[in-house]
Design a protein around this motif. Structure first.
Motif, PDB file in Angstrom:
ATOM      1  N   SER A 180      -2.140 -15.966  45.006  1.00 33.21           N
ATOM      2  CA  SER A 180      -1.628 -17.082  45.814  1.00 33.21           C
ATOM      3  C   SER A 180      -2.759 -17.980  46.301  1.00 33.21           C
ATOM      4  CB  SER A 180      -0.884 -16.586  47.052  1.00 33.21           C
ATOM      5  OG  SER A 180       0.091 -15.692  46.699  1.00 33.21           O
ATOM      6  N   GLY A 181      -3.933 -17.384  46.508  1.00 34.84           N
ATOM      7  CA  GLY A 181      -5.052 -18.155  47.058  1.00 34.84           C
ATOM      8  C   GLY A 181      -5.947 -18.795  45.994  1.00 34.84           C
ATOM      9  N   LEU A 182      -5.599 -18.629  44.729  1.00 36.31           N
ATOM     10  CA  LEU A 182      -6.462 -19.191  43.670  1.00 36.31           C
ATOM     11  C   LEU A 182      -6.260 -20.703  43.563  1.00 36.31           C
ATOM     12  CD1 LEU A 182      -5.972 -16.617  40.730  1.00 36.31           C
ATOM     13  CD2 LEU A 182      -8.041 -16.954  42.112  1.00 36.31           C
ATOM     14  N   PRO A 183      -7.297 -21.439  43.118  1.00 38.00           N
ATOM     15  CA  PRO A 183      -7.096 -22.857  42.806  1.00 38.00           C
ATOM     16  C   PRO A 183      -6.026 -22.999  41.719  1.00 38.00           C
ATOM     17  CG  PRO A 183      -9.422 -22.215  42.615  1.00 38.00           C
ATOM     18  CD  PRO A 183      -8.651 -20.965  42.857  1.00 38.00           C
ATOM     19  N   GLU A 184      -5.353 -24.134  41.702  1.00 40.41           N
ATOM     20  CA  GLU A 184      -4.169 -24.310  40.852  1.00 40.41           C
ATOM     21  C   GLU A 184      -4.411 -23.929  39.374  1.00 40.41           C
ATOM     22  OE1 GLU A 184      -0.492 -24.222  41.188  1.00 40.41           O
ATOM     23  OE2 GLU A 184      -1.673 -24.677  42.970  1.00 40.41           O
ATOM     24  N   ALA A 185      -5.544 -24.379  38.822  1.00 42.55           N
ATOM     25  CA  ALA A 185      -5.788 -24.115  37.386  1.00 42.55           C
ATOM     26  C   ALA A 185      -5.945 -22.612  37.133  1.00 42.55           C
ATOM     27  CB  ALA A 185      -7.044 -24.852  36.926  1.00 42.55           C
ATOM     28  N   ASP A 186      -6.654 -21.917  38.032  1.00 45.18           N
ATOM     29  CA  ASP A 186      -6.846 -20.466  37.875  1.00 45.18           C
ATOM     30  C   ASP A 186      -5.521 -19.728  38.083  1.00 45.18           C
ATOM     31  OD1 ASP A 186      -9.456 -21.095  37.541  1.00 45.18           O
ATOM     32  OD2 ASP A 186     -10.131 -20.366  39.496  1.00 45.18           O
ATOM     33  N   LYS A 187      -4.731 -20.256  39.000  1.00 50.75           N
ATOM     34  CA  LYS A 187      -3.425 -19.653  39.283  1.00 50.75           C
ATOM     35  C   LYS A 187      -2.528 -19.713  38.035  1.00 50.75           C
ATOM     36  CE  LYS A 187      -0.247 -19.937  43.066  1.00 50.75           C
ATOM     37  NZ  LYS A 187       0.321 -20.716  44.150  1.00 50.75           N
ATOM     38  N   THR A 188      -2.583 -20.849  37.358  1.00 53.10           N
ATOM     39  CA  THR A 188      -1.761 -21.030  36.161  1.00 53.10           C
ATOM     40  C   THR A 188      -2.236 -20.122  35.032  1.00 53.10           C
ATOM     41  OG1 THR A 188      -1.487 -23.322  36.800  1.00 53.10           O
ATOM     42  CG2 THR A 188      -0.913 -22.777  34.532  1.00 53.10           C
ATOM     43  N   ALA A 189      -3.552 -19.953  34.950  1.00 50.90           N
ATOM     44  CA  ALA A 189      -4.111 -19.177  33.841  1.00 50.90           C
ATOM     45  C   ALA A 189      -4.009 -17.667  34.077  1.00 50.90           C
ATOM     46  CB  ALA A 189      -5.579 -19.563  33.633  1.00 50.90           C
ATOM     47  N   PHE A 190      -3.816 -17.252  35.334  1.00 49.93           N
ATOM     48  CA  PHE A 190      -3.851 -15.824  35.675  1.00 49.93           C
ATOM     49  C   PHE A 190      -2.698 -15.062  34.997  1.00 49.93           C
ATOM     50  CE2 PHE A 190      -2.875 -12.102  38.252  1.00 49.93           C
ATOM     51  CZ  PHE A 190      -4.128 -11.534  38.358  1.00 49.93           C
TER      52      PHE A 190
END
Ligand code: NAD
Ligand code: DAU
Length: 350
Positions: free
Chosen positions: A115-125
């Protein structure tokens, strides 16, 4: 980097070894080192800076949170589990603890991190959950193999605990949007398989001159897959699987237990013959497993169609490699067959 749970066990260790043989992306390996976890499986990585081993429990939320915050993995691959059906019959509590509560704690820690990741990292996770075909229950002789839409009907405490963990993973995707993937695989075999499971037990007992225990009539059917094929399928699902989906993985390789045991005896008769007879003479019929599932079979067409994965090994090639591996790794076998293992053999086989 990626975080792997249970990477000192049979499939997890094979996965970590295969991963680092094919990529330089580092692995954090979180494993509690239960009786089934064995750092000898990872001996070749002892001085490899790409492998960071952490002894710990997936249910230790503070530890998992700190590993995620420190290492910022792009994916979590969840192998850790109590995995032996017979042990789940003798003592189901550990299966609820790790497979249900542990997976829940892990999902919570991962959700907070994600939840706390930057948007791009969140999408890639990605959170990839490694599960089993046993969640679907048992098949009759003429039933079609399990597909991804087969209703769950787990029959053992082990499979019920894995089914519960699958449902939690599904719910975390549906409710929170966590980018999950689930794989449901059939029976694996190959190097580093703990000799409480059928294939390594038969190989090691045969060579030790002990009884080869066949439960019931030996006509239960399993769908065998060489472990490195399972690892390749997991890599494929991680890189290209559709979010929230489940993928069945199997070898199209159904065999009755007695045929597996006979095959192992025949290979040993050829490559490690014993004086004055066949290993088949050691086969002993013993009491059946309570609630024993009669047949598993996986329909693996979805992963083939969508992700282009098919197994590389046939049973004939994989089983020969496996027998040879056990002959070549007698020290590994001696090490795992100590202390706790002997207590288990006494409890299960008397
Ligand atoms: P295994 O029993 O050989 O290894 C399990 C590993 O998890 C061990 O290293 C153990 O120390 C670790 N572990 C257990 N509890 C833990 C905890 N609370 N925290 C951290 N680590 C813990 O199991 P396996 O056969 O390698 O199976 C791996 C996964 O694959 C499991 O989730 C299992 O359900 C699934 N699976 C196995 C098969 C099979 O044929 N073996 C087939 C399909 C799916
Ligand atoms: O199907 C996937 C599952 O395969 C995994 O989810 C489990 O983690 C894994 O342990 C395995 O479960 P099984 O119960 O099928 O595997 P096991 O090797 O314990 O047994 C295989 C078959 O052989 C099963 O029908 C029981 C039988 N058996 C097993 C043992 C240990 C015997 O006949 N004699 C034995 O001594």
């Amino acid at each position: 980097m990626i975080l792997v749970t249970g990477g000192a066990g049979f499939i997890g260790a094979n996965f970590v070894l295969d991963w680092l043989a094919q990529s330089d992306e580092p692995v954090i390996n979180l494993d509690k080192l239960t009786y089934a976890g064995n750092l000898n499986n990872l001996a070749s990585l002892r001085d490899d800076p790409r492998h960071i081993f952490v002894k710990g429990d997936i249910a230790d939320s503070a530890l998992v949170a700190s590993l995620l915050a420190t290492h910022q993995p792009r994916a979590v691959l969840h192998f850790a589990a109590e995995s032996h059906v017979d042990r789940s019959i003798h003592g189901p509590a550990a299966f609820i603890e790790t497979n249900v509560n542990g997976t829940f704690a892990l999902l919570e820690a991962v959700r907070a991190y994600w939840s706390g990741l930057p948007e791009a990292d969140k999408t890639a996770f990605r959170f990839l959950h490694v599960s089993t075909d046993e969640v679907y229950g048992t098949l009759g002789p003429d039933d079609a193999p399990f597909t991804e839409t087969t209703a769950y009907a787990p029959n053992s405490p082990y499979s019920a605990s894995k089914a519960a963990s699958d449902h939690l993973v599904r719910a975390y995707h549906h409710t929170y949007g966590l980018p999950t993937l689930t794989t449901n695989c059939s029976n694996n075999y190959g190097p580093y398989h703990f000799p409480e499971k059928l294939i390594p037990l038969i190989i090691t007992n045969a060579r030790a001159g002990k009884a080869l225990p066949v439960y019931g009539d030996g006509q239960q059917v399993r769908d065998w897959l060489y472990v490195s094929d399972h690892c390749a399928a997991i890599r494929r699902v991680l890189s290209a699987g559709r979010l929230g989906e489940t993928y069945n993985i199997g070898g199209w390789n159904e065999m009755a237990n007695l045929d597996v045991v006979n095959t192992l005896c025949d290979i040993l008769d050829q490559i490690d013959p014993k004086a004055g007879g066949s290993y088949r003479e050691q086969i002993t019929y013993v009491a059946d497993r309570p609630g024993h599932d009669r047949r598993y079979a996986i329909d693996a067409r979805k992963i083939e169609r969508e992700l282009g994965w098919t197994p590389a090994e046939t049973f004939e090639t994989g089983i020969r490699k496996t027998v040879q591996w056990y002959l070549d790794h007698q020290e590994w076998v001696r090490d795992v067959q100590s202390g706790d293992y002997l207590k288990w053999v006494e409890k299960q086989y008397g």
